[in-house]
Every structure is written in C-alpha cells, then in structure tokens.
Scaffold this active site. Structure first.
Site, PDB file in Angstrom:
ATOM      1  CD  GLU A 112      -2.957  -1.125   2.474  1.00  0.00           C
ATOM      2  OE1 GLU A 112      -4.082  -1.535   2.214  1.00  0.00           O
ATOM      3  OE2 GLU A 112      -2.447  -1.198   3.449  1.00  0.00           O
ATOM      4  CB  CYS A 125       3.114   7.498   3.647  1.00  0.00           C
ATOM      5  SG  CYS A 125       3.133   6.243   4.515  1.00  0.00           S
ATOM      6  CB  CYS A 132       7.113  -5.597   8.970  1.00  0.00           C
ATOM      7  SG  CYS A 132       8.420  -4.903   9.976  1.00  0.00           S
ATOM      8  CB  CYS A 136       5.878  -2.875  16.583  1.00  0.00           C
ATOM      9  SG  CYS A 136       7.515  -2.485  16.126  1.00  0.00           S
ATOM     10  CB  CYS A 139       2.796  -2.007  14.117  1.00  0.00           C
ATOM     11  SG  CYS A 139       2.750  -1.636  12.198  1.00  0.00           S
ATOM     12  N   GLY A 190       6.659  -2.010   6.375  1.00  0.00           N
ATOM     13  CA  GLY A 190       8.026  -2.579   6.597  1.00  0.00           C
ATOM     14  C   GLY A 190       8.838  -1.775   7.297  1.00  0.00           C
ATOM     15  CB  SER A 222       9.837   6.198   9.907  1.00  0.00           C
ATOM     16  OG  SER A 222       9.485   5.890  11.074  1.00  0.00           O
ATOM     17  CG  LEU A 245      11.823   7.081  21.680  1.00  0.00           C
ATOM     18  CD1 LEU A 245      13.287   6.100  21.800  1.00  0.00           C
ATOM     19  CD2 LEU A 245      12.179   8.239  22.210  1.00  0.00           C
ATOM     20  CB  CYS A 363       0.516   6.316  11.478  1.00  0.00           C
ATOM     21  SG  CYS A 363       1.191   7.586  11.048  1.00  0.00           S
TER      22      CYS A 363
HETATM   23  N1  SAH Z   1       8.981   0.320  10.204  1.00  0.00           N
HETATM   24  C1  SAH Z   1       9.235   1.628  10.320  1.00  0.00           C
HETATM   25  C2  SAH Z   1       8.330   2.435   9.413  1.00  0.00           C
HETATM   26  C3  SAH Z   1       6.855   2.484   9.330  1.00  0.00           C
HETATM   27  S1  SAH Z   1       5.737   2.609  10.763  1.00  0.00           S
HETATM   28  C4  SAH Z   1       9.125   2.069  11.683  1.00  0.00           C
HETATM   29  O1  SAH Z   1       8.664   1.323  12.543  1.00  0.00           O
HETATM   30  O2  SAH Z   1       9.490   3.259  11.814  1.00  0.00           O
HETATM   31  C5  SAH Z   1       5.411   4.145  10.540  1.00  0.00           C
HETATM   32  C6  SAH Z   1       5.120   4.798  12.017  1.00  0.00           C
HETATM   33  O3  SAH Z   1       3.732   4.528  12.552  1.00  0.00           O
HETATM   34  C7  SAH Z   1       6.097   4.405  13.083  1.00  0.00           C
HETATM   35  O4  SAH Z   1       6.393   5.247  13.806  1.00  0.00           O
HETATM   36  C8  SAH Z   1       5.144   3.352  13.936  1.00  0.00           C
HETATM   37  O5  SAH Z   1       5.541   3.086  15.036  1.00  0.00           O
HETATM   38  C9  SAH Z   1       3.739   3.917  13.810  1.00  0.00           C
HETATM   39  N2  SAH Z   1       2.717   3.012  14.042  1.00  0.00           N
HETATM   40  C10 SAH Z   1       2.604   1.786  13.883  1.00  0.00           C
HETATM   41  N3  SAH Z   1       1.390   1.391  14.433  1.00  0.00           N
HETATM   42  C11 SAH Z   1       0.609   2.517  14.731  1.00  0.00           C
HETATM   43  C12 SAH Z   1      -0.502   2.650  15.128  1.00  0.00           C
HETATM   44  N4  SAH Z   1      -1.452   1.651  15.129  1.00  0.00           N
HETATM   45  N5  SAH Z   1      -0.904   3.734  15.370  1.00  0.00           N
HETATM   46  C13 SAH Z   1      -0.326   5.069  15.145  1.00  0.00           C
HETATM   47  N6  SAH Z   1       1.061   4.904  14.718  1.00  0.00           N
HETATM   48  C14 SAH Z   1       1.332   3.422  14.391  1.00  0.00           C
HETATM   49 FE1  SF4 Z   2       7.284  -3.084  11.450  1.00  0.00          FE
HETATM   50 FE2  SF4 Z   2       7.393  -0.571  11.965  1.00  0.00          FE
HETATM   51 FE3  SF4 Z   2       5.340  -2.013  12.270  1.00  0.00          FE
HETATM   52 FE4  SF4 Z   2       7.405  -2.163  13.818  1.00  0.00          FE
HETATM   53  S1  SF4 Z   2       6.116  -0.214  13.594  1.00  0.00           S
HETATM   54  S2  SF4 Z   2       5.969  -3.722  12.905  1.00  0.00           S
HETATM   55  S3  SF4 Z   2       8.895  -1.965  12.510  1.00  0.00           S
HETATM   56  S4  SF4 Z   2       6.152  -1.474  10.226  1.00  0.00           S
END
Ligand code: SAH
Ligand code: SF4
Length: 378
Positions: A112, A125, A132, A136, A139, A190, A222, A245, A363
């Site tokens: 996407e 974006c 991935c 996390c 996510c 990813g 990121s 973070l 996000c």
């Molecule tokens: N893998 C990379 C880039 C993709 S995620 C990373 O983790 O940085 C893009 C951003 O969205 C990251 O800061 C991630 O932590 C945040 N994110 C992931 N899941 C989310 C959610 N459910 N709500 C808000 N932000 C989220």
């Molecule tokens: Fe992967 Fe970034 Fe999502 Fe963590 S926040 S699972 S590193 S896409």
C-alpha cells in the site's frame, strides 16, 4: 544484527528482478548501470541517457512513447525490458482527501501507498517491504509476516504511480487547486533499514536532479531502530531521520517493540547523536499514545531526559486502532497533558492529526492481503 547480517537478510528476502515474461525492469538502476545493461543490447550510452530522461523526467510508461529513439530500438527494448507501473488493485479516497492505493507487483505481491494532502503541501507515504519481520505490538503491519523486500524499482514505482495519478487528477484544475506531493516519507509497510540496499538505490534516483529531483530535505526515513544501518544511512543518503521510539525505558520498549532487545535505547540514542545534521535539521521521534501504557506524566519527563541532548522534535501520534489489537488510544486530555510537559521543557511536540482513518490509511494501519509462502533461509 550486524551490517553483514542485515545484508544476508536482504538476500533471503530479495525481490524478483524480472516479470512473468522474463523481461527485466530498467527502473531502479543508476545511470551507469543502465548504460551497462543497454550496452549488452548494442544500445549506446547517449541512448541510455535518453531512456533515463524519458523514464524519470517525462514519466512515460512504455518504450513506444520515447519519440526520439529509432523504431527498431524501441521494439528491442519492449521485447526485453519493462518500465511500467504496478497494477492498481484498489484506490480509496478518504473523506479528508487522503488517498490509498493497493498496488500489485509483477509476482502478485501487494503493498500500500498513501497520499496525504495538506494545505500547503502533500505527503506521500511509501512502503519498503511486503509485511515486516518485526512484531511491534501496536502495529497492524507487524501482524503480517515479512513476505519479501521490495526492489528499488518497486519503491520508485510507488512514487511514480502517485505522480501519474496526481498529475492526471490536477489536469485542468485551477492552479491553486492542483495537488502534488512535496514530501516523501518511508513510513508505509515494512522496516526500510532491513531493505537498505534497495532503499538507497531508489532514494538516490529520487534525489538525483536528473532523476525525480526530490531534495533530501523533503524525504524522511522512519526506522524502528536498526542501529548498524543508521550510520550508513546518514553517510550515504543523509535524508531526514525519524525514530519510532514509543517508550523511554528499555523494559517497556522491549515489550512493545521487540527490536529493542537487540538494540537497546543507549545504543539507539548514540546512533542518533552521531547522525549528521546541519544547522536547521532535527531528528524526529515518533511517540504513539497508548492508554495506560506509555502516556503518564512521569514517562513524559523520562522522555525529556532521554532525548534532551539531541536536536529533536517529538511527533505525538494518537494510536490508530485496528481489529484485534490489545491497546486503546490515550484520551484527548491525556495526550495534551503529555504534549504540554514536553512543550514546557522547550521541545517541539506537535500532536499529529490522524488522516485517512475511514479507509484504514492512518499510521500503522496498513496491511496487505499478501501472504508469505514458505521462505527457506540459506
Ligand atoms: N518500520 C518503520 C516505518 C513504518 S511504521 C518504523 O517502525 O518506523 C510508521 C510509523 O507508524 C511508526 O512510527 C510506527 O511506530 C507508527 N505506528 C505503527 N502502528 C501504529 C498505530 N496503530 N497507530 C499509530 N501509529 C502507529
Ligand atoms: Fe514493522 Fe515499523 Fe510496524 Fe514495527 S512499527 S512492525 S517496524 S512496520
């Protein structure tokens, strides 16, 4: 994971470089590589330069449109190579104007890409992998196993596709109603630093003034914190860096972001301190607000201590829920209280507006239906 093991990871999850008909893509190679590839087909260097210009500057999708190339050369190119775009499986438009595309690559895998229009700019974006490897907990992408890395061409094709659509959409609209993207963020599906080689190739073409000509100041990568690759990224690409973070102590961060067990906060912060920044640039720290998990006053103060000596901005992200997730977003009052503690300490701490929520484009909500077949690691 050392730099070497990141490279091994990249080989195991490599993207295919030929389409189903065995044609190789010409997108995603440096100009020198393109010259070498075409020389094998008796196509001279000055023609390679013309092909490059047509692909990136003019944005054509077929060799037939390359009007200043001889007809037989165009036919030879069409027979052996591609420069097309991914197939658009769906295009969704949110009530706030955000657009999300589900794109199908040559081998059927899907990713996407999202366009977020704002008053004075627009942000695109882009995804770096199908799925991935990291998990996390907050996510949605993290629930989809890594299928494979995207090739440099597939990363560029997302950008080129968005440019096609926005150009067409702007069409005959008035000048002040035209849409384009001014910024690119690698914040889709990813972990970009686990696909560094392809990301680097793609971004070099994005930044090349004869390529897509997008300044490094308008590109943000990121990462969840792949420490050994942060230094390389700073040296080679020096795009804006954003760090996911989300917690200011190792115990909590390791619980919600398992990568923290490999690269704990002290190492991550050192990599941030070493990242080359010129006068006006800062590192962005992303902090997703999870009710009762990471949103207390004390945690805000710990965050200030953690990043206090780094030129930084904190993007406070309201958590975007998705089906089956165990977390809730902090209340509005809590988010503001948290942000105010940072602001009172002199930090820039904007609260990110959630966009495209109705089409799951916000996000952390991206997840394609691509599934991983058995991957054998070598
Ligand atoms: N893998 C990379 C880039 C993709 S995620 C990373 O983790 O940085 C893009 C951003 O969205 C990251 O800061 C991630 O932590 C945040 N994110 C992931 N899941 C989310 C959610 N459910 N709500 C808000 N932000 C989220
Ligand atoms: Fe992967 Fe970034 Fe999502 Fe963590 S926040 S699972 S590193 S896409």
């Amino acid at each position: 994971m050392s730099e070497k093991s990141v490279e091994k990871h990249e080989r195991v999850f490599a993207a295919p470089d030929k389409d189903q008909a065995g044609r190789r893509t010409l997108i995603g190679h440096s100009l020198d590589e393109l010259k070498d590839i075409l020389q094998d087909y008796q196509i001279p260097n000055f023609r390679a330069k013309q092909v490059w210009h047509w692909m990136y500057h003019r944005g054509v999708k077929t060799f037939d449109e390359m009007a200043n190339l001889p007809k037989d050369m165009r036919a030879r190119l069409t027979e052996n190579f591609t420069i097309g775009r991914p197939e658009v499986v769906t295009e969704q438009k949110s009530t706030d104007g955000t657009m999300k595309w589900l794109l199908k690559m040559d081998d059927g895998q899907m990713v996407e890409a999202v366009f977020i229009p704002e008053d004075t700019r627009g942000t695109l974006c882009v995804s770096s992998q199908v799925g991935c490897t990291l998990t996390c907990k907050f996510c949605h992408t993290g629930t989809q196993k890594l299928v494979r890395n995207l090739g440099a061409h597939e990363i560029l094709q997302q950008v080129m596709h968005a440019r096609d659509v926005l150009k067409e959409w702007a069409g005959d609209k008035a000048e002040n109603d035209k849409r384009d993207f001014s910024n690119i963020v690698l914040m889709g599906m990813g972990e970009p630093l686990y696909n560094y080689q392809n990301i680097a190739k793609a971004l070099k073409i994005c930044m090349d003034e004869n390529g897509l000509s997008i300044s490094k100041r308008r590109i943000t990568l990121s990462t969840s914190g792949v420490v050994p690759m942060i230094e390389k990224c700073g040296e080679e690409l020096n795009v804006n860096l954003a760090i996911s973070l989300h917690a200011s102590d190792d115990e909590l961060r390791s619980d919600i972001m398992p990568i923290n067990k490999k690269y704990p906060l002290a190492e991550l912060m050192q990599a941030c301190r070493n990242y080359p920044l010129d006068a006006k640039r800062r590192i962005t720290f992303e902090y997703v607000m999870l009710a009762g998990v990471n949103d207390s006053d004390e945690q805000a103060r710990d965050l200030i201590t953690l990043i206090g000596d780094i030129p930084a901005k904190v993007n406070i992200i309201p958590f975007n829920p998705w089906p089956g997730v165990e977390y809730e977003c902090s209340s509005r009052n809590r988010i503001h209280a948290f942000a105010n503690i940072l602001k009172n300490a002199g930090m820039d701490a904007p609260i990110r507006k959630t966009r495209g929520e109705d089409i799951l484009a916000a996000c952390g909500q991206l997840k394609s239906a691509s599934k991983r077949d058995k991957v054998t690691s070598k």
